[in-house]
Design an enzyme around this catalytic site. Structure first.
Site, PDB file in Angstrom:
ATOM      1  N   GLU A   1      -4.499   2.508  -4.451  1.00 12.64           N
ATOM      2  CA  GLU A   1      -3.048   2.553  -4.236  1.00 12.64           C
ATOM      3  C   GLU A   1      -2.557   1.262  -3.586  1.00 12.64           C
ATOM      4  O   GLU A   1      -1.518   1.227  -2.936  1.00 12.64           O
ATOM      5  CB  GLU A   1      -2.660   3.757  -3.361  1.00 12.64           C
ATOM      6  CG  GLU A   1      -3.187   3.727  -1.945  1.00 12.64           C
ATOM      7  CD  GLU A   1      -4.591   4.300  -1.779  1.00 12.64           C
ATOM      8  OE1 GLU A   1      -5.013   4.461  -0.625  1.00 12.64           O
ATOM      9  OE2 GLU A   1      -5.257   4.598  -2.798  1.00 12.64           O
TER      10      GLU A   1
ATOM     11  N   ASP B   1       0.859  -1.180   0.000  1.00 12.72           N
ATOM     12  CA  ASP B   1       0.000   0.000   0.000  1.00 12.72           C
ATOM     13  C   ASP B   1       0.896   1.231   0.000  1.00 12.72           C
ATOM     14  O   ASP B   1       1.839   1.337   0.807  1.00 12.72           O
ATOM     15  CB  ASP B   1      -0.915   0.008   1.227  1.00 12.72           C
ATOM     16  CG  ASP B   1      -1.966   1.100   1.137  1.00 12.72           C
ATOM     17  OD1 ASP B   1      -3.026   0.841   0.540  1.00 12.72           O
ATOM     18  OD2 ASP B   1      -1.718   2.201   1.658  1.00 12.72           O
TER      19      ASP B   1
END
Length: 393
Positions: free
Chosen positions: A302, A259
């Site tokens: 993301e 992430d």
């Protein structure tokens, strides 16, 4: 229309239709091998028209462009098949073979006239060019029936071109004139067998183009254009297949979930263009570092997942650290100097039969631990210890 004229127009008519069809397919896909196929059928149509329909020239000179067209047909058709498999096209070998074939043809046309010898020169030259397709495709994996059919069509074409004139001319004993040649069993056999080969070959290539188009559409449907990795649907489909394969071999599996840290702040402060640049750089970074058999995808805005078939937890940790450490450098040239992106990564490893959802849950829990510990770090999943009930034995 007389029967002879109909036979004369049969091959060029078929070839022109297929040439037009392949031109249309090429405009849709822009694949070079499709253009080669269109060129092959166009050359064949022109060659047959010159051979059978065009007016005769002095010294039978119209035979030169006609037979050059037949050789070019073989060259372009061989190039189409070989290029379809992304193999190097043997242009030099085909050019040398074609040049020798035409030189022999010219000698037996102008120097020492012989219709039979000219037939041998062109047919054997075209047969040798077709055999180059067989040689090129011999070691290539043929996962679909159409791949096997293309291979066998090339092989039968080579045998037909080399053996047919030898057999038929030995039975017929040669020709005294072109009138006898064009009315012969040999030329009738050539015209009808060539029509059949053209149809079969065109069908095979058309099916191959369709398979390639479906495969490309599937890739596009499962791809994330920004990162260059799979999208979530593509990742789940490919990861499920990889897990099934690993389970069949009783192999281990590892999963990473990465992430990008503080990504919302990046978009708010530096704009979405900077955020897109970082995502693209991270995808390129993963593609460069990951093993060939990995399954990598962007599964969220993301968030990224990387499945490593056959990998242990230590192998996963090493890859995760390499990705984490090298990530800021991988995109430094494309973002403002004040922006130093980082990533947190959670990893897990286990048996493939645990299932994708369980591996994702474990890696996601490890990712949460990495973020809670301060971000920009790697954490491995560890099962919660079993607590014994108070007062137990």
């Amino acid at each position: 229309m007389t029967g002879q004229l109909f036979i004369s127009l049969l091959n060029p008519g078929i070839d022109l239709l297929f040439a037009a069809a392949f031109v249309w397919m090429w405009r849709e896909r822009r694949e070079r091998y499709i253009a080669y196929a269109a060129a092959a059928y166009f050359c064949s149509a022109v060659a047959f028209l010159i051979q059978d329909v065009a007016p005769a020239l002095p010294m039978e000179l119209q035979r030169i462009p006609a037979n050059l067209g037949f050789l070019l047909t073989g060259v372009f058709f061989a190039a189409a098949i070989i290029k379809r498999y992304a193999l190097p096209v043997p242009w030099r070998a085909m050019a040398i073979t074609g040049a020798i074939s035409m030189a022999c043809f010219l000698w037996f046309l102008l120097g020492h006239p012989s219709i039979s010898a000219r037939i041998y020169a062109i047919s054997i030259g075209a047969g040798l060019i077709a055999s180059m397709v067989v040689r090129a495709l011999w070691p290539v994996a043929k996962p679909f029936l159409i791949d096997k059919l293309i291979f066998w069509v090339a092989g039968l074409s080579a045998v037909n071109l080399i053996v047919r004139p030898v057999v038929l001319l030995s039975l017929r004993g040669g020709f005294d004139s072109y009138v006898g040649f064009q009315q012969s069993l040999y030329w009738t056999t050539v015209q009808f067998s060539q029509a059949m080969v053209s149809i079969v070959a065109a069908i095979c290539l058309t099916v191959a183009v369709a398979i390639d188009m479906v495969r490309q559409l599937r890739v596009e449907a499962n791809a994330d254009d920004l990162s260059g990795l799979l999208n979530r649907r593509g990742f789940e489909a490919n990861a499920t297949t990889a897990l099934r394969r690993a389970a069949d071999g009783d192999n281990s599996i590892a999963l990473l979930i990465a992430d990008l840290d503080h990504f919302k702040d990046v978009n708010d402060r530096h704009g979405h263009a900077a955020g897109d640049t970082i995502i693209a750089a991270f995808g390129a970074h993963v593609r460069q570092l990951g093993p060939a058999d990995m399954v990598a995808g962007r599964i969220g805005g993301e968030e990224f997942a990387i499945l490593l078939p056959g990998a242990s937890i230590e192998v996963a940790r090493q890859l995760a650290e390499i990705i984490r450490i090298g990530f800021p450098t991988s995109c430094a040239e494309h973002i403002p100097p004040s922006l130093v992106p980082t990533t947190s990564i959670g990893i897990t490893a286990g048996r493939a039969n645990e299932g994708l959802s369980e591996l994702l849950r474990q890696a996601d829990q490890a990712l949460y631990e990495a973020k809670r510990a301060g971000r920009n770090r790697v954490r491995a999943f560890s099962p919660m210890p079993v607590r014994l009930a108070a007062g137990g034995g």
